[in-house]
Design an enzyme around this catalytic site. Structure first.
Site, PDB file in Angstrom:
ATOM      1  N   ASN A   7      44.077  37.584  44.049  1.00  0.00           N
ATOM      2  CA  ASN A   7      43.287  37.221  42.869  1.00  0.00           C
ATOM      3  C   ASN A   7      44.225  36.614  41.815  1.00  0.00           C
ATOM      4  OD1 ASN A   7      42.147  37.457  40.251  1.00  0.00           O
ATOM      5  ND2 ASN A   7      40.545  38.773  41.084  1.00  0.00           N
ATOM      6  N   ASP A   9      43.331  35.327  38.799  1.00  0.00           N
ATOM      7  CA  ASP A   9      42.744  35.281  37.446  1.00  0.00           C
ATOM      8  C   ASP A   9      43.811  35.355  36.351  1.00  0.00           C
ATOM      9  OD1 ASP A   9      40.280  35.336  38.642  1.00  0.00           O
ATOM     10  OD2 ASP A   9      39.826  37.405  38.086  1.00  0.00           O
ATOM     11  N   HIS A  10      44.802  36.240  36.566  1.00  0.00           N
ATOM     12  CA  HIS A  10      45.733  36.506  35.465  1.00  0.00           C
ATOM     13  C   HIS A  10      46.804  35.433  35.285  1.00  0.00           C
ATOM     14  CE1 HIS A  10      43.436  39.882  34.498  1.00  0.00           C
ATOM     15  NE2 HIS A  10      43.640  40.460  35.662  1.00  0.00           N
ATOM     16  N   ARG A  18      47.685  30.294  25.493  1.00  0.00           N
ATOM     17  CA  ARG A  18      48.100  29.135  24.703  1.00  0.00           C
ATOM     18  C   ARG A  18      47.113  27.974  24.811  1.00  0.00           C
ATOM     19  NH1 ARG A  18      53.615  29.337  22.931  1.00  0.00           N
ATOM     20  NH2 ARG A  18      53.697  31.459  22.168  1.00  0.00           N
ATOM     21  N   HIS A  43      37.597  34.958  39.607  1.00  0.00           N
ATOM     22  CA  HIS A  43      36.419  35.503  38.925  1.00  0.00           C
ATOM     23  C   HIS A  43      36.106  34.595  37.742  1.00  0.00           C
ATOM     24  CE1 HIS A  43      34.469  39.348  36.951  1.00  0.00           C
ATOM     25  NE2 HIS A  43      33.650  38.312  36.979  1.00  0.00           N
ATOM     26  N   ARG A  45      34.333  34.475  34.726  1.00  0.00           N
ATOM     27  CA  ARG A  45      33.619  35.404  33.843  1.00  0.00           C
ATOM     28  C   ARG A  45      32.734  34.636  32.886  1.00  0.00           C
ATOM     29  NH1 ARG A  45      35.796  40.912  33.966  1.00  0.00           N
ATOM     30  NH2 ARG A  45      34.301  41.280  32.313  1.00  0.00           N
ATOM     31  N   ARG A  49      37.179  33.984  29.908  1.00  0.00           N
ATOM     32  CA  ARG A  49      38.428  34.450  29.275  1.00  0.00           C
ATOM     33  C   ARG A  49      39.664  34.019  30.065  1.00  0.00           C
ATOM     34  NH1 ARG A  49      37.897  40.927  30.129  1.00  0.00           N
ATOM     35  NH2 ARG A  49      35.874  40.483  29.210  1.00  0.00           N
ATOM     36  N   HIS A  50      39.498  33.783  31.380  1.00  0.00           N
ATOM     37  CA  HIS A  50      40.658  33.303  32.146  1.00  0.00           C
ATOM     38  C   HIS A  50      40.293  32.075  32.984  1.00  0.00           C
ATOM     39  CE1 HIS A  50      38.838  36.230  34.873  1.00  0.00           C
ATOM     40  NE2 HIS A  50      39.437  37.277  34.334  1.00  0.00           N
ATOM     41  N   GLU A  70      34.322  35.652  42.763  1.00  0.00           N
ATOM     42  CA  GLU A  70      33.716  36.833  42.135  1.00  0.00           C
ATOM     43  C   GLU A  70      32.849  36.381  40.975  1.00  0.00           C
ATOM     44  OE1 GLU A  70      36.940  39.244  40.876  1.00  0.00           O
ATOM     45  OE2 GLU A  70      37.476  39.837  42.892  1.00  0.00           O
ATOM     46  N   THR A 101      36.620  44.576  35.555  1.00  0.00           N
ATOM     47  CA  THR A 101      35.364  45.029  36.156  1.00  0.00           C
ATOM     48  C   THR A 101      35.427  46.552  36.294  1.00  0.00           C
ATOM     49  OG1 THR A 101      35.572  43.010  37.468  1.00  0.00           O
ATOM     50  CG2 THR A 101      33.725  44.451  37.970  1.00  0.00           C
ATOM     51  N   GLU A 151      32.458  45.425  49.118  1.00  0.00           N
ATOM     52  CA  GLU A 151      33.827  45.683  48.678  1.00  0.00           C
ATOM     53  C   GLU A 151      33.777  46.979  47.889  1.00  0.00           C
ATOM     54  OE1 GLU A 151      36.151  42.419  47.110  1.00  0.00           O
ATOM     55  OE2 GLU A 151      37.245  43.760  45.764  1.00  0.00           O
ATOM     56  N   HIS A 190      40.563  46.564  43.731  1.00  0.00           N
ATOM     57  CA  HIS A 190      40.684  46.950  42.322  1.00  0.00           C
ATOM     58  C   HIS A 190      41.770  47.997  42.131  1.00  0.00           C
ATOM     59  CE1 HIS A 190      39.666  47.049  38.126  1.00  0.00           C
ATOM     60  NE2 HIS A 190      38.867  46.029  38.356  1.00  0.00           N
ATOM     61  N   GLY A 191      42.741  47.633  41.307  1.00  0.00           N
ATOM     62  CA  GLY A 191      43.791  48.565  40.925  1.00  0.00           C
ATOM     63  C   GLY A 191      44.821  48.841  42.026  1.00  0.00           C
ATOM     64  N   HIS A 213      46.023  41.976  39.723  1.00  0.00           N
ATOM     65  CA  HIS A 213      46.885  42.310  38.595  1.00  0.00           C
ATOM     66  C   HIS A 213      48.291  42.712  39.017  1.00  0.00           C
ATOM     67  CE1 HIS A 213      48.438  44.622  35.162  1.00  0.00           C
ATOM     68  NE2 HIS A 213      47.793  43.704  34.465  1.00  0.00           N
TER      69      HIS A 213
HETATM   70  N1  PXP Z   1      37.953  42.939  43.502  1.00  0.00           N
HETATM   71  C1  PXP Z   1      37.043  42.738  42.523  1.00  0.00           C
HETATM   72  C2  PXP Z   1      35.612  42.666  42.872  1.00  0.00           C
HETATM   73  C3  PXP Z   1      37.469  42.553  41.174  1.00  0.00           C
HETATM   74  O1  PXP Z   1      36.545  42.365  40.202  1.00  0.00           O
HETATM   75  C4  PXP Z   1      38.840  42.558  40.892  1.00  0.00           C
HETATM   76  C5  PXP Z   1      39.309  42.297  39.485  1.00  0.00           C
HETATM   77  O2  PXP Z   1      38.963  41.001  39.129  1.00  0.00           O
HETATM   78  C6  PXP Z   1      39.744  42.754  41.953  1.00  0.00           C
HETATM   79  C7  PXP Z   1      39.268  42.972  43.252  1.00  0.00           C
HETATM   80  C8  PXP Z   1      41.221  42.773  41.748  1.00  0.00           C
HETATM   81  O3  PXP Z   1      41.565  43.871  40.957  1.00  0.00           O
HETATM   82  P1  PXP Z   1      43.042  44.025  40.427  1.00  0.00           P
HETATM   83  O4  PXP Z   1      43.313  42.849  39.531  1.00  0.00           O
HETATM   84  O5  PXP Z   1      43.044  45.332  39.715  1.00  0.00           O
HETATM   85  O6  PXP Z   1      43.942  43.999  41.641  1.00  0.00           O
END
Ligand code: PXP
Length: 240
Positions: A7, A9-10, A18, A43, A45, A49-50, A70, A101, A151, A190-191, A213
């Site tokens: 992922n 996103d970050h 910026r 994702h 959103r 935001r990203h 996502e 999320t 998931e 997630h996480g 992340h």
């Molecule tokens: N899966 C889903 C459905 C999510 O919403 C996210 C966060 O965007 C992730 C996985 C990845 O989570 P993390 O950034 O905590 O690894």
């Protein structure tokens, strides 16, 4: 074989700090793919935001693997998905005020609406995943509306420690067992980090993890290619 969705996103979070063009989301995706990622997860959103619409449009034309998109199941975002036709959409709940999320999608509570969303995606050849808390009722609802995969939200497990983490892992294990004879694929996310991943990879039937992340955070210190490789090395321990 368990596959990795990275992922990114970050990377966009940093760019949006910026409102410029750097770091490039496309370059991040290319590096993750070159390191061996099986798919790129993004994702879009509601508050942008990203990831931005133009990121999705560009990635759709440049990814060499596949896109896992996502999204909250809102009309505007559904229209983007229908236009882009990613390989998969993963339906997530979305609140503007949340940092990430925070919980799984309540599929059971909006079955009729989500069944239509799934059917609309299937008409365009897009697979649909449901991001749900590890609960049997949500698995049953996901099956009932024709989702291709669930998931399971691993955030509660990832954020817990000690006995509470053992309890959260047991919830995931119970769901894995329940899913074993069901016609729906089993993903997790997630996480997840290098340090908490192995017990999740040991869940029977798991086919895919999506991690963002931790990979992007590690990339600041060791580079994105190495950060993706670190996670893939964890997968290789169970994929051999
Ligand atoms: N899966 C889903 C459905 C999510 O919403 C996210 C966060 O965007 C992730 C996985 C990845 O989570 P993390 O950034 O905590 O690894």
């Amino acid at each position: 074989m368990i596959e990795l969705g990275v992922n990114i996103d970050h990377v966009a979070t940093l760019r949006e700090a910026r409102k410029g063009v750097s770091p490039s989301v496309q370059e991040a995706a290319a590096i993750a793919e070159a390191a061996g990622a099986h798919q790129i997860t993004v994702h879009l959103r509601d508050d942008r935001r990203h990831i931005q619409n133009h990121d999705i449009e560009t990635l759709a034309g440049t990814l060499t693997t596949r896109m896992n998109f996502e999204m909250g199941a809102t009309k505007g975002i559904i229209a983007v998905a229908h236009r882009i036709k990613p390989y998969t959409v993963c339906l997530v709940p979305e609140k503007r005020e949340e940092v990430t999320t925070e919980g799984g999608l309540d599929v059971a509570g909006q079955q009729d609406y989500l069944k239509e969303v799934v059917a609309g995606m299937h008409e365009l050849g897009i697979k649909v995943s449901m991001f749900i808390d590890p609960e049997q009722s949500q698995i049953d609802a996901s099956l009932a509306i024709g989702a291709d995969s669930v998931e399971l939200h691993t955030g509660a497990y990832a954020n817990a420690s000690g006995a509470a983490q053992v309890t959260e892992l047991k919830r995931l294990e119970d769901c894995a067992e329940y899913l074993a004879d069901k016609p729906i694929a089993f993903h997790g996310g997630h996480g997840l980090t290098v340090n908490n991943l192995q017990p999740v990879l040991a869940l029977p039937g798991l086919k895919e993890v999506n991690i963002g992340h931790d990979i992007i955070a590690r990339a600041i210190f060791i580079g994105l290619h190495a950060a993706v490789r670190e996670i893939l090395a964890e997968l290789e321990k169970v994929n051999t």
